[in-house]
Design a protein around this motif. Structure first.
Motif, mmCIF file in Angstrom:
data_model
loop_
_atom_site.group_PDB
_atom_site.id
_atom_site.type_symbol
_atom_site.label_atom_id
_atom_site.label_comp_id
_atom_site.label_asym_id
_atom_site.label_seq_id
_atom_site.Cartn_x
_atom_site.Cartn_y
_atom_site.Cartn_z
ATOM 1 N N LEU A 7 0.656 -1.451 0.372
ATOM 2 C CA LEU A 7 0.148 0.538 -0.062
ATOM 3 C C LEU A 7 0.544 1.384 -0.020
ATOM 4 N N ILE A 8 1.839 1.431 0.765
ATOM 5 C CA ILE A 8 2.945 2.334 1.289
ATOM 6 C C ILE A 8 3.320 2.392 -0.452
ATOM 7 N N GLN A 9 3.668 1.360 -1.176
ATOM 8 C CA GLN A 9 3.915 1.824 -3.070
ATOM 9 C C GLN A 9 3.121 2.193 -3.833
ATOM 10 N N GLY A 10 2.388 1.784 -3.102
ATOM 11 C CA GLY A 10 1.003 2.741 -4.431
ATOM 12 C C GLY A 10 1.047 3.643 -3.661
ATOM 13 N N PHE A 11 1.112 4.199 -2.538
ATOM 14 C CA PHE A 11 0.632 5.479 -2.231
ATOM 15 C C PHE A 11 1.949 6.395 -3.398
ATOM 16 N N GLY A 12 2.811 5.343 -3.566
ATOM 17 C CA GLY A 12 4.347 6.219 -3.731
ATOM 18 C C GLY A 12 3.658 6.367 -5.430
ATOM 19 N N VAL A 13 3.517 5.214 -6.444
ATOM 20 C CA VAL A 13 2.639 6.295 -7.919
ATOM 21 C C VAL A 13 1.664 7.054 -7.227
ATOM 22 N N SER A 362 -5.264 5.110 -4.125
ATOM 23 C CA SER A 362 -5.732 6.386 -5.199
ATOM 24 C C SER A 362 -7.576 6.535 -4.233
ATOM 25 N N MET A 363 -7.656 5.381 -4.314
ATOM 26 C CA MET A 363 -9.261 5.126 -2.976
ATOM 27 C C MET A 363 -8.978 5.866 -1.816
ATOM 28 N N TYR A 364 -7.973 5.443 -1.385
ATOM 29 C CA TYR A 364 -7.320 6.364 0.590
ATOM 30 C C TYR A 364 -7.944 7.812 0.515
ATOM 31 N N LEU A 365 -7.085 8.308 -0.655
ATOM 32 C CA LEU A 365 -6.888 9.241 -1.190
ATOM 33 C C LEU A 365 -7.881 10.464 -1.818
#
Lengths: 507, 341, 169
Positions: A7-13, A362-365
């Protein structure tokens, strides 16, 4: 905790500034699409899909899914303000949201709706993040019999809602079922009740009926009472958000229940609309304020909104892991994935980890961005109620007409909308309930389809509905819900209390 | 039967021809085409949003937009009522309208037969066949069947209505293939109609049905994940794609059903039609447009992902193909009792 | 707005309206049942036929409608004989309904944008009694905004008429 790392990696994207820009564009477009009745999430995403071809798949899906979040948020706006559900899943929001606005609490109602939506979505995203593989396997358990059981449960947790004549409830409900049956029969491919008319081929769309019954019907009622939306435009200030937030925590049970119902319905997949109805029905039945539902209870907004948004969000899970869309919008997004060359399915999480976790991040953000966007618009939208009726009424009629047209690109639907409007007015005055009608209209076709598929599977043997623990359990629960008023009275009598102030809301 | 006529379309059409006349005089040399759209082109999809035809139409729309293949915008409109009858009747009723095209799927043939709604390919102008969609016989990997023959034999031995075939829609392509199998091999499947291809694949993975005839794109991910097993493809020849898809297997490794002793062939038309009564110049313009679409890398990639049969046909060939396909559907459906009496 | 007070005479009573609506329900239910019988309303060997559910839906509707009708006819309480709509109320409702119907009819001839402009302008002038300088911005602004949103941004075609055709759409 592997999920957390990914997930953290995902936030990076997602953190790429361009992606953040797409996110806000998507949310804003989505809210706009959600506000316009008829132009729903599915249509909106489908329409904008070709525009995303130039982008990378990750950016594209971020923007498109943000359109979807925006539409989920935006659907509540017109429900609250004008009793016109912008999206099918906000029908249940009108039940208490609009009365709140009429009492002058439009700002509170909107804040409640948005915050609940956010809560539901956030809950669902957390579920997706940590439980995706388990849940995907659970969704595979659902065959036709199980689908029917869930639809029946939705119905049973909702029926018996306040009205004086049981015959009128039945009449309205049956009208919904009958209208749902018009058009092509999905099981035999036969035309039912079309009487050779081309216009009837497409059947009666739920949205057309709802725009007419609720939207136009409301305008006629308002007119009769003397030319003003009863929404006393209370002073809307920035503090309304804060004041509402202070009240919301006490509805945490309802919010949790709504989120769980929503997640379940999104994953199985039952859809956001049934989820919102089921959650509303359950809240009415089990809340202490249940008997006051329909008169402008905040809790009556919390229940459907959490469920709808949780369902809408979690509907993406079976799409990603199994390639089955949990909602019409998910179906369109699925098409998008295929076009970009991404193959949804069990391997997507492994092969396209960047993409999947980018999407989840992106769902979180996206939902946080969405909440910010819609909350800032609360004063703006609430101010619309201050526009004089003789200006806003024709504009609403025009927008309803546009909405009715865009559902199927059919002029006949605009005429139908007007007919439903008159029907809504008459029904309201003769106290025929509208809720069972719309629920029957949205569920009727699905439930009948699942039932008959199940019968094909079992070759006409009804025992299939008790053939395993899952389906048997849901059916039993449904029956329990149906007879809940009787059961709870019985329990009460047994335990010796005489009802008193907390009389059971049997009807 | 009432035929919808939009007065606005009629006026728009006459106006378009008027403009055309004017531009033809003034600005002929600037363009290589004898005809070009003068306003946005409506691209009708006789199916709902999210389905195979809709995906293809929106994909084409995106390709045209991205590569600037047309000066005017192309607008996708879903008219799915009555198993697509609504969309086809719209084309039938828009005689002479030059700014309207429709993407077809098998419901061009099946819907009139199943419902009795009067339309046929003869009411429209064929533009081009874009591709043919393949069908593959799938079973769950947990089942013991390794070949179509083993599976069909098992169905036959079990007796009628013991095996369930899941498919999309009723009296449409999937059911036609199923009755085709029944007629050829002497089996009797219980056919269970679902809403969409993705649902069917998931139902097969969940063991709620025994087999399906999903299109490649609908089931490929489950194949790659090892949940579904392809037995045979319902085309005359194997799919020519030799790149490994699932493990070491490629599309080309799937035998044709005929090879496996099940003599059933079926492919689904993905083609373009337009209203009757348009001039040859107009048709030529669209044929040229779709030829350009087919040459784009996006389209080629899409064809490969979906393991389509990429046959392209126009003009008389296409019309002949339509006639024979129409006849094939009529025969299959009448024999199976699926046609409306 | 300035409706005469003496026109608050009842137009139709609740009771009559109940009977009429129940009658329509009954009529509708009979149509539903007839068509369901046509496609087959039985229970075949592999489950219900296409008309099975609609048939019983129709039957329940018929019974309920007759029950409502019966109650309305035979029970003579004050509640039932209340007024469904008074004259001035009906006039107000028609003030919205008639222009709306005309608007919908106009959509098929003039397209939705022009019809919307006419409708909004008329309604504001007739019901709201606004001056022209207030009417024009709203009546023109709303359709133009819709036009931009639908025809240009979203590429969703809405009904258009001769005016749009003249502009090349």
């Amino acid at each position: 905790m592997e999920a957390l790392g990914s997930l953290i990696q995902g936030f990076g994207v997602v953190a790429d500034p361009m992606n953040i820009v797409y996110m806000f564009i998507g949310i804003t477009l989505g809210v706009l699409i959600g506000v316009l009745p008829g132009l729903g999430g599915a249509n909106g995403v489908a329409i904008l899909l070709p525009l995303t071809f130039g982008m990378s798949p990750t950016s594209a899906i971020i923007m498109l899914s943000c359109i979807y979040w925006g539409a989920l948020f935006g659907g509540a706006i017109t429900s609250v303000l004008f009793n016109i559900p912008g999206e099918p899943w906000s029908v249940a929001t009108t039940f208490d949201g609009h009365p709140m606005a009429q009492k002058g609490h439009a700002g509170e109602a909107l804040t409640t709706a948005f915050t609940s939506s956010f809560f539901g979505a956030f809950f669902a995203v957390i579920v997706i993040t940590f439980l995706a593989p388990v849940i995907a396997a659970f969704a595979l358990q659902f065959g036709p019999a199980e689908f029917f059981a869930v639809q029946m449960l939705t119905f049973c947790s909702f029926v018996g809602m306040g009205s004086d004549s049981p015959f009128k409830v039945l009449c309205a409900m049956m009208l919904g079922f009958a209208l749902a049956a018009v058009g092509i029969d999905t099981v035999t491919g036969e035309l039912r009740m079309t009487f050779g008319s081309v216009e009837l081929l497409r059947g009666f769309d739920f949205l057309i009926a709802v725009i007419g019954l609720f939207g136009i019907g409301e305008i006629l009622l308002t007119m009769e009472e003397g030319l003003a939306f009863r929404g006393k435009s209370a002073r809307i200030s920035a503090t309304v958000v804060w004041r509402t937030w202070k009240q919301l925590p006490k509805y945490w049970v309802t919010a949790m229940r709504g989120s769980i119902v929503g997640c379940w319905m999104g994953i199985t997949p039952g859809g956001a609309t049934p989820a919102s109805f089921m959650s509303y029905g359950l809240a009415k039945r089990f809340s202490r304020n249940g008997s006051k539902f329909g008169t402008g209870e905040m809790e009556g907004v919390v229940a459907p909104e959490t469920a709808a948004h949780a369902a809408g969000t979690s509907a993406l899970l079976p799409m990603l892991t199994l390639g089955i869309p949990g909602s019409p919008t998910a179906a369109v997004l699925l098409g998008g994935l295929l076009i970009w060359g991404l193959q949804p399915g069990p391997l997507l999480f492994v092969e396209q980890a960047d993409f999947v976790w980018g999407l989840i991040a992106s769902m979180y953000l996206g939902n946080i961005a969405g909440l910010i966007v819609v909350l800032t618009t609360v004063p703006l939208f609430a101010a619309i109620l201050r526009i004089p009726f003789s200006i806003i009424a024709p504009v609403i009629v025009v927008i309803c007409a546009v909405g009715a047209y865009t559902v199927h690109n059919a002029f006949f639907d605009v005429v139908l909308m007007l007919v439903f409007g008159v029907l809504g007015y008459i029904f309201k005055k003769l106290s025929y309930p509208l809720a069972p009608l719309v629920l029957a209209l949205v569920l009727g076709d699905m439930a009948e389809g699942s039932f008959r598929q199940a019968m094909l599977v079992s070759q006409g043997d009804l025992a299939i509905f008790w053939s395993n623990y899952l389906v048997g359990g849901i059916i039993t629960l449904a029956l329990f819900m149906l007879f809940w008023p009787v059961i709870s009275t019985f329990i009460r009598r047994k335990s010796g209390t005489t009802g008193g102030t907390e009389a059971v809301a049997a009807k | 039967m009432k035929v919808v006529k939009h007065p606005r379309l009629a006026t728009a059409a006459t106006f378009a021809t008027a403009v055309l006349g004017a531009t033809a005089l003034s600005a002929l040399p600037t363009t290589a085409f004898a005809w070009e759209p003068t306003k946005s082109v409506e691209f009708v999809v006789p199916a709902g949003t999210g389905g195979g035809a809709d995906q293809m139409a929106r994909m084409i729309q995106g390709v045209i937009q991205k590569n600037n293949l047309m000066k005017q915008p192309i607008v996708v409109v879903n008219k799915s009522g009555g198993a697509g009858a609504e969309g086809f009747l719209d084309i039938k009723g828009s005689k002479g309208e030059e700014h309207k095209i429709i993407i077809t799927l098998s419901n061009l043939f099946t819907t009139p037969l199943a419902t009795g709604v009067p339309f046929s390919y003869k009411d429209m102008t064929p533009v081009a066949m874009l591709a043919l969609d393949n069908f593959v016989l799938w079973v769950n990997t947990a089942s013991p069947y390794q070949s179509a023959k083993e599976f069909i034999d098992a169905v036959k031995t079990a007796g009628p209505n013991k095996y369930k075939m899941g498919g999309t829609g009723s009296k449409q392509e999937d059911q036609i293939i199923t009755v085709g199998i029944d007629a050829t091999a002497g089996t009797k499947f219980t056919y269970i109609p679902y809403k969409g291809g993705g649902d069917v694949a998931a139902q097969l993975v969940g063991n709620h049905v025994n087999s399906s005839v999903n299109n490649p794109i609908e089931a490929v991910s489950q194949w790659r994940a090892g949940a579904l097993r392809p037995l045979c493809v319902f085309d005359d020849e194997r799919i020519p794609l030799k790149e490994p898809i699932a493990g070491t297997q490629s599309w080309n490794d799937i035998p044709t059903c005929k090879e496996s002793g099940l003599d059933v062939t079926y492919t689904m038309l993905r083609g373009i039609m337009m209203p009757a009564g348009v001039s040859k110049d107009v048709v030529d313009y669209y044929v040229d447009l779709f030829q350009k679409v087919r040459e784009t890398p996006e389209w080629k990639d899409f064809m490969e992902k979906g393991a389509f049969n990429t046959t392209f046909m126009t003009g008389d060939d296409y019309t002949k193909w339509l006639a024979s396909a129409d006849e094939q559907h009529r025969k299959l459906m009448t024999d199976a009792g699926l046609a409306k009496k | 707005m300035d409706h005469e007070t003496e026109s608050s005479a009842p137009v139709v009573s609740n009771r009559v309206m109940e009977i009429v609506v129940a009658g329509l329900f009954a009529l509708f239910s009979i149509i539903v049942m007839m068509d369901s019988a046509r496609v087959g309303a039985g229970w075949a060997s592999d489950g219900p036929e296409a008309g099975y559910f609609p048939f019983y839906v129709g039957l329940i509707m018929l019974v309920s409608a007759l029950a409502i009708m019966g109650t309305a006819i035979f029970r003579q309480t004050n509640a039932d004989s209340g007024t469904f709509v008074e004259k001035h109320q009906l006039a107000l409702v028609l003030q919205v309904l008639v222009p709306s119907s005309v608007f919908v009819a106009l959509v098929s001839f003039l397209g939705i944008y022009v019809a919307a402009a006419i409708f909004i302008a008329f309604f504001m002038y007739w019901v709201g009694k606004y001056p022209v300088q207030k009417i024009v911005p709203v009546a023109v602004g709303v359709p133009v905004a819709l036009f931009v949103a639908f025809e240009i941004w979203f590429l969703v075609p809405l009904p258009k008429g001769p005016v749009e055709a003249m502009l090349g759409f």
